[in-house]
Design an enzyme around this catalytic site. Structure first.
Site, PDB file in Angstrom:
ATOM      1  N   CYS A 126       0.817  -1.217   0.000  1.00  0.00           N
ATOM      2  CA  CYS A 126       0.000   0.000   0.000  1.00  0.00           C
ATOM      3  C   CYS A 126       0.851   1.268   0.000  1.00  0.00           C
ATOM      4  O   CYS A 126       0.322   2.385   0.014  1.00  0.00           O
ATOM      5  CB  CYS A 126      -0.934  -0.001   1.213  1.00  0.00           C
ATOM      6  SG  CYS A 126      -1.988  -1.460   1.282  1.00  0.00           S
ATOM      7  N   LYS A 191      -8.067   0.123  10.654  1.00  0.00           N
ATOM      8  CA  LYS A 191      -8.069  -0.950   9.659  1.00  0.00           C
ATOM      9  C   LYS A 191      -7.119  -2.027  10.153  1.00  0.00           C
ATOM     10  O   LYS A 191      -5.922  -1.798  10.312  1.00  0.00           O
ATOM     11  CB  LYS A 191      -7.612  -0.401   8.316  1.00  0.00           C
ATOM     12  CG  LYS A 191      -7.542  -1.450   7.222  1.00  0.00           C
ATOM     13  CD  LYS A 191      -7.224  -0.816   5.886  1.00  0.00           C
ATOM     14  CE  LYS A 191      -7.109  -1.865   4.801  1.00  0.00           C
ATOM     15  NZ  LYS A 191      -6.810  -1.268   3.498  1.00  0.00           N
ATOM     16  N   ARG A 213       0.956  -7.241   5.327  1.00  0.00           N
ATOM     17  CA  ARG A 213       0.685  -5.842   5.655  1.00  0.00           C
ATOM     18  C   ARG A 213       0.781  -5.536   7.160  1.00  0.00           C
ATOM     19  O   ARG A 213       0.286  -4.528   7.628  1.00  0.00           O
ATOM     20  CB  ARG A 213      -0.719  -5.457   5.177  1.00  0.00           C
ATOM     21  CG  ARG A 213      -0.982  -5.692   3.693  1.00  0.00           C
ATOM     22  CD  ARG A 213      -2.018  -4.715   3.159  1.00  0.00           C
ATOM     23  NE  ARG A 213      -2.687  -5.115   1.947  1.00  0.00           N
ATOM     24  CZ  ARG A 213      -2.133  -5.170   0.736  1.00  0.00           C
ATOM     25  NH1 ARG A 213      -0.862  -4.861   0.580  1.00  0.00           N
ATOM     26  NH2 ARG A 213      -2.840  -5.533  -0.315  1.00  0.00           N
ATOM     27  N   LYS A 244     -12.695  -1.423  10.186  1.00  0.00           N
ATOM     28  CA  LYS A 244     -12.691  -2.444   9.141  1.00  0.00           C
ATOM     29  C   LYS A 244     -11.810  -3.598   9.548  1.00  0.00           C
ATOM     30  O   LYS A 244     -10.686  -3.357   9.978  1.00  0.00           O
ATOM     31  CB  LYS A 244     -12.162  -1.800   7.860  1.00  0.00           C
ATOM     32  CG  LYS A 244     -12.015  -2.732   6.694  1.00  0.00           C
ATOM     33  CD  LYS A 244     -11.387  -2.033   5.543  1.00  0.00           C
ATOM     34  CE  LYS A 244     -10.993  -3.089   4.545  1.00  0.00           C
ATOM     35  NZ  LYS A 244     -10.032  -2.645   3.610  1.00  0.00           N
TER      36      LYS A 244
HETATM   37  C1  PBG Z   1      -6.852  -1.412   0.008  1.00  0.00           C
HETATM   38  C2  PBG Z   1      -8.105  -2.036   0.498  1.00  0.00           C
HETATM   39  C3  PBG Z   1      -8.347  -3.373   0.891  1.00  0.00           C
HETATM   40  C4  PBG Z   1      -9.711  -3.437   1.180  1.00  0.00           C
HETATM   41  C5  PBG Z   1     -10.243  -2.180   0.992  1.00  0.00           C
HETATM   42  N1  PBG Z   1      -9.238  -1.322   0.586  1.00  0.00           N
HETATM   43  C6  PBG Z   1      -7.479  -4.565   0.908  1.00  0.00           C
HETATM   44  C7  PBG Z   1      -6.308  -4.642   1.782  1.00  0.00           C
HETATM   45  O1  PBG Z   1      -6.072  -3.835   2.681  1.00  0.00           O
HETATM   46  O2  PBG Z   1      -5.534  -5.565   1.508  1.00  0.00           O
HETATM   47  C8  PBG Z   1     -10.451  -4.674   1.605  1.00  0.00           C
HETATM   48  C9  PBG Z   1     -11.930  -4.662   1.360  1.00  0.00           C
HETATM   49  C10 PBG Z   1     -12.589  -5.984   1.459  1.00  0.00           C
HETATM   50  O3  PBG Z   1     -11.989  -7.005   1.849  1.00  0.00           O
HETATM   51  O4  PBG Z   1     -13.783  -6.040   1.127  1.00  0.00           O
HETATM   52  N2  PBG Z   1      -5.802  -1.334   0.878  1.00  0.00           N
END
Ligand code: PBG
Length: 321
Positions: A126, A191, A213, A244
């Site tokens: 990211c 997140k 990550r 999230k």
């Molecule tokens: C981007 C991002 C992700 C998701 C939303 N934005 C994936 C991640 O962090 O690897 C996941 C959304 C989902 O699983 O529905 N970084």
């Protein structure tokens, strides 16, 4: 004598005392966009979800509008990737084009855009990578460019999801200095480093090619740290904060909604969607009942906004709920 069952005698009574109600106005529908005019690729790991070309995107927006859904969250799958994720801020990039197309035909729809690099970098992280490390401050410059390019195309809200420290401040400053003072920020504040994103990464082609990550997304064992992340984002200028995933993190949603006075969004993520889809396809659970129960629990925990791949189905179901 107190008898709670008194209020459960019939539908009209239960409805009268019901504390939490889902409403279509609070739903956000995520959409994956491909940089072609015509495309509708099913996403294997997310039955019922597609990667859409521009024309198909417009068709989809028309459909969700008729269902009463008023907000979308856009993800782009670019034609090309590089080490720095440069295509993420291409003026003619996939998300930028998608925004313009929607804005032109459906200006009343709220367009939220994911601001991250993982779908745009060859390594799938990211942020910018050097010597195996994901660099924070160097990444902020690129994320700011991405946010500005989305704002320029007409996005209403940008949603930074890279989990870089101070990404909200960098983006707020960048937007303001370009005159986009009315473009909001919905921050992916808490997140977590989660296995629930698996199906999404297949959809967005965004899996990290080395490592994982965990050096930037939060440890899911930590609740107090989530408060710090949210507090920082609010101070840096986030208009909406997000937790999230949603379902394993209802405690976090609850604590944050009690503590902070900004709108709280919860992302009912791809893995949560895929689990329900696969079990209901097997006939082991009733999809409609389970989804309404889950989304109600997310709202009951304290979320004002729910981002969900079930938005279309739910908007039909809750009409009679
Ligand atoms: C981007 C991002 C992700 C998701 C939303 N934005 C994936 C991640 O962090 O690897 C996941 C959304 C989902 O699983 O529905 N970084």
């Amino acid at each position: 004598m107190r008898r709670p069952r008194r209020m459960r005698v019939k539908d009209s009574l239960r409805e009268l005392v019901r504390e939490t109600r889902l409403s279509v106005e609070n739903l956000v529908y995520p959409i994956f966009v491909l940089p072609y005019e015509e495309a509708k690729e099913p996403i294997d790991s997310m039955p019922g979800q597609f990667r859409l070309g521009y024309r198909n995107l417009l068709e989809e927006i028309k459909e969700i509008k008729e269902l009463g859904i008023k907000a979308v969250l856009l993800f782009g799958i670019p034609k090309e990737k590089d080490e720095f994720g440069s295509y993420a801020y291409d003026e003619n990039g996939v998300v930028q084009n998608a925004i313009k197309i929607i804005k032109d035909k459906f200006p009343e729809i709220t367009i939220i855009t994911d601001v991250c690099l993982c779908s745009y970098t060859t390594h799938g992280h990211c942020g910018i990578v050097k010597d195996g490390k994901v660099l924070n401050d160097e990444t902020l410059e690129i994320l700011s460019k991405v946010a500005i390019s989305h704002a320029r195309a007409g996005a209403d809200i940008v949603a930074p999801s890279a989990m870089m420290d101070h990404q909200v401040r960098a983006i707020r400053n960048a937007l303001d200095s370009e005159g986009y003072i009315d473009v909001g920020i919905m921050s992916y504040s808490a997140k977590f480093f989660s296995s629930f994103y698996g199906p999404f990464r297949q959809a967005a082609d965004s899996s990290p090619k080395f490592g994982n990550r965990s050096s930037y997304q939060m440890d899911y064992a930590n609740a107090r740290e989530a408060i710090v992340e949210v507090e920082m984002d609010i101070l840096e200028g986030a208009d909406i904060v997000m937790v999230k995933p949603a379902l394993s993190y209802l405690d976090i949603i609850h604590v944050i909604s009690k503590k902070f006075n900004v709108p709280i969004a919860a992302y009912n993520v791809s893995g949560e969607y895929a689990m329900i889809k696969s079990a209901s396809e097997k006939g082991w659970i009733n999809e409609k009942d389970i989804v309404i129960e889950i989304l109600t629990s997310i709202k009951r925990a304290g979320a004002n906004i729910i981002i969900t791949y079930f938005a279309k189905e739910v908007s039909k179901w809750i009409r009679n709920f």
